[in-house]
Design a protein around this motif. Structure first.
Motif, mmCIF file in Angstrom:
data_model
loop_
_atom_site.group_PDB
_atom_site.id
_atom_site.type_symbol
_atom_site.label_atom_id
_atom_site.label_comp_id
_atom_site.label_asym_id
_atom_site.label_seq_id
_atom_site.Cartn_x
_atom_site.Cartn_y
_atom_site.Cartn_z
ATOM 1 N N MET A 149 0.817 -1.209 0.000
ATOM 2 C CA MET A 149 0.000 0.000 0.000
ATOM 3 C C MET A 149 0.855 1.265 0.000
ATOM 4 S SD MET A 149 -3.313 -0.495 -0.115
ATOM 5 C CE MET A 149 -3.843 1.094 0.528
ATOM 6 N N GLU A 150 1.960 1.251 0.741
ATOM 7 C CA GLU A 150 2.820 2.436 0.809
ATOM 8 C C GLU A 150 3.469 2.762 -0.530
ATOM 9 O OE1 GLU A 150 5.300 1.214 4.001
ATOM 10 O OE2 GLU A 150 3.958 2.004 5.573
ATOM 11 N N LEU A 151 3.556 1.771 -1.408
ATOM 12 C CA LEU A 151 4.088 2.007 -2.757
ATOM 13 C C LEU A 151 3.259 3.034 -3.526
ATOM 14 C CD1 LEU A 151 5.205 -1.294 -4.542
ATOM 15 C CD2 LEU A 151 6.590 0.690 -3.951
ATOM 16 N N LEU A 152 1.997 3.182 -3.170
ATOM 17 C CA LEU A 152 1.142 4.123 -3.883
ATOM 18 C C LEU A 152 1.648 5.555 -3.747
ATOM 19 C CD1 LEU A 152 -2.351 2.634 -2.919
ATOM 20 C CD2 LEU A 152 -1.203 2.476 -5.140
ATOM 21 N N HIS A 153 2.435 5.823 -2.701
ATOM 22 C CA HIS A 153 3.047 7.144 -2.538
ATOM 23 C C HIS A 153 4.319 7.285 -3.374
ATOM 24 C CE1 HIS A 153 0.384 8.830 0.409
ATOM 25 N NE2 HIS A 153 0.620 7.899 1.314
ATOM 26 N N ASP A 157 8.253 3.576 -8.216
ATOM 27 C CA ASP A 157 8.766 2.279 -7.753
ATOM 28 C C ASP A 157 7.804 1.129 -8.031
ATOM 29 O OD1 ASP A 157 10.999 3.562 -6.763
ATOM 30 O OD2 ASP A 157 10.191 3.769 -4.734
ATOM 31 N N ILE A 158 6.584 1.443 -8.431
ATOM 32 C CA ILE A 158 5.549 0.411 -8.587
ATOM 33 C C ILE A 158 5.921 -0.666 -9.606
ATOM 34 C CG2 ILE A 158 3.182 0.023 -9.443
ATOM 35 C CD1 ILE A 158 2.358 2.559 -7.934
ATOM 36 N N PRO A 159 6.402 -0.313 -10.808
ATOM 37 C CA PRO A 159 6.661 -1.373 -11.795
ATOM 38 C C PRO A 159 7.636 -2.438 -11.306
ATOM 39 C CG PRO A 159 6.656 0.771 -12.852
ATOM 40 C CD PRO A 159 6.610 1.028 -11.374
ATOM 41 N N PHE A 160 8.643 -2.034 -10.529
ATOM 42 C CA PHE A 160 9.637 -3.008 -10.077
ATOM 43 C C PHE A 160 9.229 -3.680 -8.775
ATOM 44 C CE2 PHE A 160 13.482 -4.215 -7.711
ATOM 45 C CZ PHE A 160 14.057 -5.082 -8.633
ATOM 46 N N LEU A 161 8.762 -2.906 -7.791
ATOM 47 C CA LEU A 161 8.544 -3.447 -6.452
ATOM 48 C C LEU A 161 7.171 -4.092 -6.254
ATOM 49 C CD1 LEU A 161 10.229 -0.741 -4.179
ATOM 50 C CD2 LEU A 161 11.088 -3.008 -4.789
ATOM 51 N N ALA A 162 6.148 -3.600 -6.920
ATOM 52 C CA ALA A 162 4.809 -4.156 -6.692
ATOM 53 C C ALA A 162 4.749 -5.663 -6.942
ATOM 54 C CB ALA A 162 3.771 -3.417 -7.529
ATOM 55 N N PRO A 163 5.308 -6.171 -8.059
ATOM 56 C CA PRO A 163 5.259 -7.631 -8.263
ATOM 57 C C PRO A 163 5.951 -8.405 -7.142
ATOM 58 C CG PRO A 163 5.805 -6.520 -10.311
ATOM 59 C CD PRO A 163 5.886 -5.490 -9.235
ATOM 60 N N LEU A 164 7.030 -7.836 -6.583
ATOM 61 C CA LEU A 164 7.744 -8.506 -5.497
ATOM 62 C C LEU A 164 6.908 -8.528 -4.222
ATOM 63 C CD1 LEU A 164 11.326 -6.969 -5.982
ATOM 64 C CD2 LEU A 164 10.430 -9.130 -6.877
#
Length: 310
Positions: A149-153, A157-164
Protein backbone atom coordinates in the motif's frame (compact mmCIF):
# COMPACT_ATOMS: atom_id res chain seq x y z
CA UNK A 1 -4.54 -6.62 19.56
CA UNK A 2 -1.07 -5.23 20.40
CA UNK A 3 -0.19 -1.53 20.22
CA UNK A 4 1.98 -2.23 17.17
CA UNK A 5 -0.91 -3.91 15.37
CA UNK A 6 -3.30 -1.12 16.29
CA UNK A 7 -0.84 1.42 14.89
CA UNK A 8 -0.46 -0.61 11.69
CA UNK A 9 -4.24 -0.84 11.27
CA UNK A 10 -4.41 2.94 11.65
CA UNK A 11 -1.66 3.40 9.05
CA UNK A 12 -3.48 1.09 6.65
CA UNK A 13 -6.72 2.97 7.21
CA UNK A 14 -5.03 6.32 6.54
CA UNK A 15 -3.59 4.99 3.28
CA UNK A 16 -6.97 3.70 2.16
CA UNK A 17 -8.68 7.00 2.98
CA UNK A 18 -5.98 8.98 1.21
CA UNK A 19 -6.57 7.10 -2.05
CA UNK A 20 -10.39 7.04 -1.70
CA UNK A 21 -11.72 10.47 -2.81
CA UNK A 22 -15.26 9.54 -1.68
CA UNK A 23 -17.41 6.53 -0.85
CA UNK A 24 -16.91 3.73 -3.36
CA UNK A 25 -14.46 1.23 -4.82
CA UNK A 26 -11.37 2.69 -6.47
CA UNK A 27 -8.70 1.11 -8.63
CA UNK A 28 -5.17 2.15 -7.72
CA UNK A 29 -1.99 2.59 -9.73
CA UNK A 30 -0.98 -0.95 -8.73
CA UNK A 31 -2.64 -3.45 -11.09
CA UNK A 32 -5.24 -5.54 -9.26
CA UNK A 33 -5.17 -3.42 -6.08
CA UNK A 34 -8.37 -1.63 -5.02
CA UNK A 35 -9.25 0.56 -2.04
CA UNK A 36 -12.80 0.66 -0.64
CA UNK A 37 -14.44 3.26 1.57
CA UNK A 38 -18.06 3.51 2.79
CA UNK A 39 -19.43 5.77 5.52
CA UNK A 40 -22.59 3.78 6.25
CA UNK A 41 -23.73 0.19 6.55
CA UNK A 42 -24.94 -1.29 3.28
CA UNK A 43 -27.76 -3.24 1.78
CA UNK A 44 -26.77 -6.73 0.54
CA UNK A 45 -24.64 -6.43 -2.61
CA UNK A 46 -24.65 -9.29 -5.14
CA UNK A 47 -21.50 -9.82 -7.16
CA UNK A 48 -19.00 -12.35 -8.47
CA UNK A 49 -15.79 -12.37 -6.47
CA UNK A 50 -12.65 -12.83 -8.52
CA UNK A 51 -9.68 -14.57 -6.86
CA UNK A 52 -8.65 -11.98 -4.29
CA UNK A 53 -7.12 -11.20 -0.91
CA UNK A 54 -9.05 -8.70 1.24
CA UNK A 55 -8.06 -6.88 4.42
CA UNK A 56 -10.23 -4.53 6.50
CA UNK A 57 -8.58 -1.63 8.31
CA UNK A 58 -11.79 -0.37 9.91
CA UNK A 59 -15.38 -1.65 10.09
CA UNK A 60 -16.80 -5.11 9.49
CA UNK A 61 -18.29 -7.04 6.60
CA UNK A 62 -20.14 -10.29 6.05
CA UNK A 63 -20.10 -12.49 2.97
CA UNK A 64 -22.56 -15.24 2.09
CA UNK A 65 -21.52 -18.05 -0.23
CA UNK A 66 -24.75 -19.98 -0.76
CA UNK A 67 -25.99 -20.46 2.84
CA UNK A 68 -22.57 -20.16 4.50
CA UNK A 69 -21.73 -16.90 6.28
CA UNK A 70 -18.23 -15.43 6.63
CA UNK A 71 -17.73 -12.40 8.88
CA UNK A 72 -14.46 -10.51 9.12
CA UNK A 73 -13.00 -7.30 10.51
CA UNK A 74 -9.66 -5.59 11.24
CA UNK A 75 -8.10 -8.67 12.87
CA UNK A 76 -8.92 -10.92 9.89
CA UNK A 77 -8.33 -11.39 6.18
CA UNK A 78 -10.55 -13.03 3.58
CA UNK A 79 -9.41 -14.95 0.52
CA UNK A 80 -11.59 -15.99 -2.39
CA UNK A 81 -9.61 -18.47 -4.48
CA UNK A 82 -11.99 -18.73 -7.47
CA UNK A 83 -14.72 -16.85 -9.33
CA UNK A 84 -17.67 -17.10 -6.93
CA UNK A 85 -21.15 -15.53 -6.85
CA UNK A 86 -21.55 -14.09 -3.35
CA UNK A 87 -23.67 -11.67 -1.35
CA UNK A 88 -21.72 -9.08 0.63
CA UNK A 89 -22.85 -6.55 3.22
CA UNK A 90 -20.97 -3.94 5.25
CA UNK A 91 -22.29 -4.36 8.79
CA UNK A 92 -20.23 -1.76 10.67
CA UNK A 93 -19.51 1.72 9.31
CA UNK A 94 -20.29 5.36 10.12
CA UNK A 95 -19.35 8.90 9.09
CA UNK A 96 -16.95 9.07 12.04
CA UNK A 97 -15.51 5.57 11.50
CA UNK A 98 -16.04 4.61 7.85
CA UNK A 99 -15.57 1.12 6.51
CA UNK A 100 -12.05 0.98 5.03
CA UNK A 101 -10.60 -2.02 3.20
CA UNK A 102 -8.23 -3.05 0.45
CA UNK A 103 -8.59 -5.83 -2.10
CA UNK A 104 -5.81 -7.45 -4.10
CA UNK A 105 -6.93 -9.55 -7.05
CA UNK A 106 -4.56 -12.30 -8.16
CA UNK A 107 -4.40 -15.01 -10.80
CA UNK A 108 -3.88 -18.75 -10.55
CA UNK A 109 -0.67 -18.32 -12.58
CA UNK A 110 0.69 -15.99 -9.89
CA UNK A 111 -0.02 -18.64 -7.25
CA UNK A 112 1.74 -21.30 -9.32
CA UNK A 113 4.73 -19.00 -9.88
CA UNK A 114 5.18 -18.49 -6.14
CA UNK A 115 4.81 -22.23 -5.47
CA UNK A 116 7.50 -23.00 -8.04
CA UNK A 117 9.90 -20.15 -7.20
CA UNK A 118 9.72 -20.63 -3.44
CA UNK A 119 9.46 -24.44 -3.54
CA UNK A 120 6.28 -24.37 -1.44
CA UNK A 121 5.12 -27.95 -0.94
CA UNK A 122 1.48 -28.51 -1.90
CA UNK A 123 0.07 -32.05 -2.02
CA UNK A 124 -2.00 -32.14 -5.24
CA UNK A 125 -4.32 -35.01 -4.31
CA UNK A 126 -5.93 -33.55 -1.21
CA UNK A 127 -9.71 -33.32 -1.22
CA UNK A 128 -11.25 -30.14 -2.57
CA UNK A 129 -11.65 -27.30 -0.07
CA UNK A 130 -14.08 -24.40 0.25
CA UNK A 131 -13.03 -21.58 -2.09
CA UNK A 132 -13.54 -18.82 0.49
CA UNK A 133 -11.85 -18.71 3.87
CA UNK A 134 -11.26 -16.21 6.66
CA UNK A 135 -8.05 -16.25 8.67
CA UNK A 136 -6.42 -14.20 11.41
CA UNK A 137 -4.03 -11.59 10.04
CA UNK A 138 -0.54 -12.41 11.28
CA UNK A 139 2.20 -9.81 11.70
CA UNK A 140 4.08 -10.86 8.57
CA UNK A 141 0.93 -10.54 6.47
CA UNK A 142 0.03 -7.03 7.67
CA UNK A 143 3.68 -5.99 7.18
CA UNK A 144 3.62 -7.14 3.56
CA UNK A 145 0.23 -5.51 2.97
CA UNK A 146 1.48 -2.16 4.29
CA UNK A 147 4.58 -2.33 2.10
CA UNK A 148 2.40 -2.79 -0.95
CA UNK A 149 0.00 0.00 0.00
CA UNK A 150 2.82 2.44 0.81
CA UNK A 151 4.09 2.01 -2.76
CA UNK A 152 1.14 4.12 -3.88
CA UNK A 153 3.05 7.14 -2.54
CA UNK A 154 6.02 6.19 -4.76
CA UNK A 155 4.54 5.54 -8.21
CA UNK A 156 7.97 5.41 -9.82
CA UNK A 157 8.77 2.28 -7.75
CA UNK A 158 5.55 0.41 -8.59
CA UNK A 159 6.66 -1.37 -11.79
CA UNK A 160 9.64 -3.01 -10.08
CA UNK A 161 8.54 -3.45 -6.45
CA UNK A 162 4.81 -4.16 -6.69
CA UNK A 163 5.26 -7.63 -8.26
CA UNK A 164 7.74 -8.51 -5.50
CA UNK A 165 5.46 -7.34 -2.70
CA UNK A 166 2.48 -9.16 -4.23
CA UNK A 167 4.60 -12.32 -4.34
CA UNK A 168 5.45 -11.78 -0.68
CA UNK A 169 1.75 -11.57 0.22
CA UNK A 170 0.89 -14.72 -1.75
CA UNK A 171 3.91 -16.54 -0.30
CA UNK A 172 2.80 -15.61 3.23
CA UNK A 173 -0.71 -16.87 2.52
CA UNK A 174 0.63 -20.14 1.08
CA UNK A 175 2.77 -20.66 4.18
CA UNK A 176 -0.19 -19.95 6.47
CA UNK A 177 -2.90 -22.25 7.85
CA UNK A 178 -4.96 -22.10 4.64
CA UNK A 179 -2.00 -22.48 2.29
CA UNK A 180 -3.00 -25.94 1.11
CA UNK A 181 -6.51 -24.77 0.22
CA UNK A 182 -5.09 -21.84 -1.77
CA UNK A 183 -2.32 -23.79 -3.44
CA UNK A 184 -4.66 -26.51 -4.70
CA UNK A 185 -6.18 -24.13 -7.27
CA UNK A 186 -2.88 -24.02 -9.16
CA UNK A 187 -1.88 -27.67 -8.88
CA UNK A 188 -2.83 -29.48 -12.05
CA UNK A 189 -4.41 -32.82 -11.26
CA UNK A 190 -5.87 -31.85 -7.89
CA UNK A 191 -9.62 -32.07 -7.42
CA UNK A 192 -9.74 -28.34 -6.62
CA UNK A 193 -7.93 -27.54 -9.88
CA UNK A 194 -10.44 -29.61 -11.84
CA UNK A 195 -13.39 -27.90 -10.15
CA UNK A 196 -11.77 -24.52 -10.81
CA UNK A 197 -11.68 -25.33 -14.53
CA UNK A 198 -15.38 -26.24 -14.42
CA UNK A 199 -16.14 -22.97 -12.61
CA UNK A 200 -14.17 -21.01 -15.21
CA UNK A 201 -16.18 -22.73 -17.95
CA UNK A 202 -19.49 -21.97 -16.23
CA UNK A 203 -18.45 -18.36 -15.66
CA UNK A 204 -17.40 -17.85 -19.28
CA UNK A 205 -20.53 -19.52 -20.69
CA UNK A 206 -23.13 -18.78 -18.01
CA UNK A 207 -25.71 -17.87 -20.70
CA UNK A 208 -25.42 -21.21 -22.48
CA UNK A 209 -26.99 -24.57 -21.73
CA UNK A 210 -24.28 -26.78 -20.23
CA UNK A 211 -24.91 -30.37 -19.15
CA UNK A 212 -23.40 -31.29 -15.80
CA UNK A 213 -22.31 -34.61 -17.35
CA UNK A 214 -20.13 -32.63 -19.76
CA UNK A 215 -18.48 -30.74 -16.90
CA UNK A 216 -17.85 -33.97 -15.00
CA UNK A 217 -16.34 -35.61 -18.06
CA UNK A 218 -14.08 -32.60 -18.70
CA UNK A 219 -12.97 -32.80 -15.05
CA UNK A 220 -12.22 -36.53 -15.42
CA UNK A 221 -14.60 -37.33 -12.55
CA UNK A 222 -17.65 -39.50 -12.17
CA UNK A 223 -20.88 -37.55 -11.93
CA UNK A 224 -21.28 -38.24 -8.20
CA UNK A 225 -17.64 -37.32 -7.45
CA UNK A 226 -17.94 -34.12 -9.47
CA UNK A 227 -21.13 -33.09 -7.66
CA UNK A 228 -19.57 -33.77 -4.26
CA UNK A 229 -16.38 -31.82 -4.97
CA UNK A 230 -18.20 -28.93 -6.67
CA UNK A 231 -20.47 -28.50 -3.65
CA UNK A 232 -17.50 -28.75 -1.29
CA UNK A 233 -15.77 -25.89 -3.14
CA UNK A 234 -18.75 -23.60 -3.77
CA UNK A 235 -21.47 -24.62 -1.30
CA UNK A 236 -23.91 -25.16 -4.19
CA UNK A 237 -24.62 -27.42 -7.16
CA UNK A 238 -23.42 -26.51 -10.67
CA UNK A 239 -27.01 -25.60 -11.68
CA UNK A 240 -27.43 -23.33 -8.65
CA UNK A 241 -24.04 -21.75 -9.39
CA UNK A 242 -24.98 -20.99 -13.00
CA UNK A 243 -28.37 -19.63 -11.90
CA UNK A 244 -26.70 -17.16 -9.54
CA UNK A 245 -24.36 -16.01 -12.31
CA UNK A 246 -27.28 -15.48 -14.69
CA UNK A 247 -29.42 -13.59 -12.20
CA UNK A 248 -26.58 -11.34 -11.04
CA UNK A 249 -25.74 -10.45 -14.63
CA UNK A 250 -29.42 -9.85 -15.39
CA UNK A 251 -29.67 -7.42 -12.49
CA UNK A 252 -26.56 -5.59 -13.65
CA UNK A 253 -27.98 -5.22 -17.18
CA UNK A 254 -31.36 -4.02 -15.89
CA UNK A 255 -29.65 -1.38 -13.76
CA UNK A 256 -27.26 -0.14 -16.42
CA UNK A 257 -29.38 -0.37 -19.58
CA UNK A 258 -32.91 0.50 -20.65
CA UNK A 259 -33.95 -3.07 -21.38
CA UNK A 260 -37.13 -5.05 -20.80
CA UNK A 261 -37.03 -7.94 -18.34
CA UNK A 262 -38.04 -10.48 -21.00
CA UNK A 263 -35.23 -9.36 -23.30
CA UNK A 264 -32.70 -9.59 -20.48
CA UNK A 265 -34.00 -13.04 -19.52
CA UNK A 266 -33.14 -14.40 -22.97
CA UNK A 267 -29.77 -12.60 -23.01
CA UNK A 268 -28.63 -14.36 -19.86
CA UNK A 269 -29.79 -17.78 -21.02
CA UNK A 270 -33.39 -18.22 -19.86
CA UNK A 271 -35.84 -19.74 -22.30
CA UNK A 272 -38.87 -18.64 -20.26
CA UNK A 273 -39.47 -15.06 -19.14
CA UNK A 274 -41.90 -16.23 -16.46
CA UNK A 275 -39.35 -18.65 -15.01
CA UNK A 276 -36.77 -15.85 -15.01
CA UNK A 277 -39.16 -13.56 -13.13
CA UNK A 278 -39.91 -16.24 -10.53
CA UNK A 279 -36.26 -17.05 -9.90
CA UNK A 280 -35.28 -13.36 -9.90
CA UNK A 281 -37.96 -12.65 -7.27
CA UNK A 282 -36.79 -15.60 -5.19
CA UNK A 283 -33.19 -14.35 -5.19
CA UNK A 284 -33.66 -10.58 -4.87
CA UNK A 285 -36.99 -10.40 -3.05
CA UNK A 286 -39.00 -8.65 -5.77
CA UNK A 287 -39.78 -9.01 -9.51
CA UNK A 288 -37.24 -7.42 -11.90
CA UNK A 289 -39.09 -4.16 -12.56
CA UNK A 290 -39.92 -3.52 -8.89
CA UNK A 291 -36.44 -4.48 -7.70
CA UNK A 292 -34.66 -2.18 -10.15
CA UNK A 293 -37.03 0.71 -9.42
CA UNK A 294 -36.36 0.34 -5.71
CA UNK A 295 -32.60 0.23 -6.20
CA UNK A 296 -32.60 3.33 -8.37
CA UNK A 297 -34.63 5.17 -5.74
CA UNK A 298 -32.26 4.09 -2.96
CA UNK A 299 -29.03 5.09 -4.70
CA UNK A 300 -28.19 7.55 -7.38
CA UNK A 301 -27.24 5.57 -10.52
CA UNK A 302 -23.51 6.36 -10.48
CA UNK A 303 -23.06 5.47 -6.84
CA UNK A 304 -25.25 2.39 -6.89
CA UNK A 305 -23.39 0.81 -9.79
CA UNK A 306 -20.07 1.24 -7.99
CA UNK A 307 -21.65 -0.03 -4.78
CA UNK A 308 -23.12 -3.13 -6.34
CA UNK A 309 -19.69 -3.94 -7.74
CA UNK A 310 -18.06 -3.87 -4.29
Amino acid sequence: MSEVRIKQQQELGQLIQHFSPKDGVFETAIPGLFVICYSEVSEPAYRVYKPSFCVIAQGEKEIFLAQERFEYGPADYLVASMNLPVVGQIIRASEELPYLSMKLEFTHDQILEVINDASVRIIPNENAKRAIFVGQTEQSLIDATLRLMELLHRPEDIPFLAPLFIKEILYTLLKGPYGAALGQIAMEGSNTYRIREAIDQLTAHYDQSIRVEQLAEAASMSLSTFHRNFKEVTGMTPIQFQKQLRLQEARRILLSESAEAAEVAFRVGYESASQFSREYSRMFGAPPRSDVKQLKEMYDPAKSMVFLGD
